[in-house]
Motif scaffolding. Structure first.
Motif, PDB file in Angstrom:
ATOM      1  N   VAL A  28      -8.464   6.462   6.768  1.00 28.23           N
ATOM      2  CA  VAL A  28      -9.249   6.265   5.538  1.00 28.23           C
ATOM      3  C   VAL A  28     -10.154   5.040   5.683  1.00 28.23           C
ATOM      4  N   ILE A  29      -9.618   3.955   6.271  1.00 25.24           N
ATOM      5  CA  ILE A  29     -10.431   2.746   6.496  1.00 25.24           C
ATOM      6  C   ILE A  29     -11.574   3.065   7.460  1.00 25.24           C
ATOM      7  N   ALA A  68      -7.298   2.629  -4.255  1.00 24.36           N
ATOM      8  CA  ALA A  68      -7.555   3.736  -3.329  1.00 24.36           C
ATOM      9  C   ALA A  68      -8.569   4.735  -3.889  1.00 24.36           C
ATOM     10  N   ILE A 117       0.863  -1.179   0.000  1.00 22.07           N
ATOM     11  CA  ILE A 117       0.000   0.000   0.000  1.00 22.07           C
ATOM     12  C   ILE A 117       0.898   1.227   0.000  1.00 22.07           C
ATOM     13  N   ASP A 158      -2.164   0.349  -6.399  1.00 17.56           N
ATOM     14  CA  ASP A 158      -2.427   1.201  -5.238  1.00 17.56           C
ATOM     15  C   ASP A 158      -3.345   2.370  -5.611  1.00 17.56           C
ATOM     16  N   SER A 177     -14.088   5.177   5.599  1.00 18.65           N
ATOM     17  CA  SER A 177     -14.800   4.350   4.615  1.00 18.65           C
ATOM     18  C   SER A 177     -15.867   3.492   5.275  1.00 18.65           C
ATOM     19  N   VAL A 184      -3.830   5.642   6.412  1.00 17.31           N
ATOM     20  CA  VAL A 184      -4.511   4.432   5.924  1.00 17.31           C
ATOM     21  C   VAL A 184      -5.572   4.007   6.940  1.00 17.31           C
ATOM     22  N   PRO A 226      -4.012   5.707  -0.637  1.00 13.17           N
ATOM     23  CA  PRO A 226      -4.959   6.095   0.418  1.00 13.17           C
ATOM     24  C   PRO A 226      -4.788   7.546   0.872  1.00 13.17           C
TER      25      PRO A 226
END
Length: 410
Positions: A159-160, A237, A9, A233, A163, A156, A13
């Motif tokens: 962002v997760i 993303a 990754i 990636d 999301s 990251v 992201p």
């Protein structure tokens, strides 16, 4: 398998984190409230356009091992054109991000306030927002550490978190999936929707992400063999980021009210229909959107200033730190004191409106230079897609300038 995927990754992201800020959340909320699922296709278009441009920026960064601002400085030979390009870029990205930073921090504050309420401390006639200071301190610590891997992992995670928050919010509303897919793939232009459509595209296809991506890939990858990881990636993303924006539209479409002006209102609006947990999902998502943009905006400004002015792009150098500290401090001050720098924001919107088609055009030109990219220059297909996006960016630029300068062209 999963461990290898996480290891590869990269900056993708961070790019998703940068374009899903409070502005994007607000535009998506208004699109859902005003037009239901009808404008989801604008996000599908935005995802494609962003993938095409960001892939070019990533490829340029890996092959040349230079940021876009550095390429701009070295490849434009005419002194007047070079001067104009550098001044415009610095104005749009550095000054622009300083103006928008207050909005990024305020967005994160809105998310927290929906959960913990207002947190102010009074100094005579002045009152300071403690949540703005908290978000500013978190962003400062992460940026000051100056370690790309730490920054990447934190973003990251955020962002997760963002999301999942917006995804759960959309699932809770139990949307009609057939209508969602119809809205996502069949273009529709409801009455008075043009500015909202362009707003959805404009908050996703942003100039500073092109600079940020080209600079960040150099921190992660060093050779041509890494292009496959960079592309994967980027695709994953940006598609994920686009789906997050779509989830916000879907969530907003479930609320039958025109009293909603931002995601904080949307969070409160979901509570009586779907329970208090719905409010918490959206609030956490808005907080994550605000804080990720509050980190990436100063970072992008520092990379752009370093590239344009010929400084070394070292995360721990004094000049690099001075730029992002300036952006962050201004953002915290404007946000915590509730000052709205309208004139600066208008100037930033004008500069960004002019910059997007210029940078898209410059990127296309550079991506066809064999001296810069060798065998990795653009193919015919990539050039055709790039040209279509250039036309869209010109349209966005005209609409943005029309709105800010009140030219009444539409």
């Amino acid at each position: 398998m999963i461990k290898k995927w996480f290891r590869n990754i990269g900056p993708g992201p961070l790019i998703a984190a940068a374009f899903i800020g409070p502005g994007t959340v607000t535009v998506c909320t208004l699109a859902g409230v005003g037009f239901g699922f009808a404008l989801l296709w604008a996000m599908t278009l935005s995802i494609i356009a962003t993938i095409v441009l960001q892939e070019m920026a990533a490829r340029l960064g890996i092959i040349s091992q230079k940021g876009l601002a550095e390429i701009l400085r070295s490849e434009i030979k005419h002194p007047i054109l070079k001067g104009f390009a550098i001044v415009l870029t610095l104005s749009a990205i550095v000054i622009g991000n300083a103006a928008y930073e207050a909005g990024n921090i305020s967005g994160g504050v809105l998310g927290l306030e929906t959960i913990v309420g207002h947190q102010f401390i009074a100094f005579g006639d002045f009152s300071l927002n403690l949540l703005s200071l908290t978000i500013g301190c978190i962003a400062f610590i992460l940026l000051y550490i100056g370690n790309y891997k730490v920054l990447e992992r934190v973003l990251v995670f955020l962002v997760i978190l963002m999301s999942l928050s917006f995804l759960f919010s959309a699932i809770i509303t139990k949307p009609n999936l057939f209508k969602v897919f119809e809205g996502a793939f069949i273009p529709n232009f409801p009455k008075e929707s043009l500015l909202t459509i362009l707003g959805l595209i404009g908050t996703t296809v942003v100039p500073y992400n092109l600079f940020l991506h080209a600079s960040l890939v150099k921190e992660k990858w060093k050779g041509e063999s890494d292009l496959q990881y960079a592309r994967k990636d980027t695709f994953i993303a940006i598609i994920l980021g686009g789906l997050v924006s779509m989830c916000i539209i879907v969530s907003a479409a479930s609320i039958d009210s025109f009293q909603i002006n931002n995601a904080s209102d949307l969070a409160k609006g979901l509570e009586p229909v779907f329970g208090s947990f719905a409010k918490y999902f959206l609030s956490i998502g808005l907080f994550a959107a605000g804080i990720t943009s509050a980190i990436t905006a100063p970072l992008a400004a520092a990379y752009v200033a370093s590239g344009c002015l010929g400084w070394k792009t070292n995360l721990r150098s004094r000049k690099f730190r001075a730029v992002w500290i300036f952006i962050l401090v201004l953002g915290v001050l404007f946000s915590s004191l509730n000052i709205k720098p309208i004139t600066i924001i208008k100037f930033a919107q004008i500069a960004n409106g002019i910059l997007l088609p210029i940078i898209a055009g410059f990127l296309l030109w550079v991506m066809n230079k064999e001296s810069a990219l060798g065998v990795y220059k653009n193919s015919l297909k990539q050039n055709l897609l790039g040209f279509v996006i250039l036309v869209i960016s010109l349209l966005l630029s005209i609409v943005a300038l029309n709105k800010v300068l009140q030219l009444n062209l539409f």
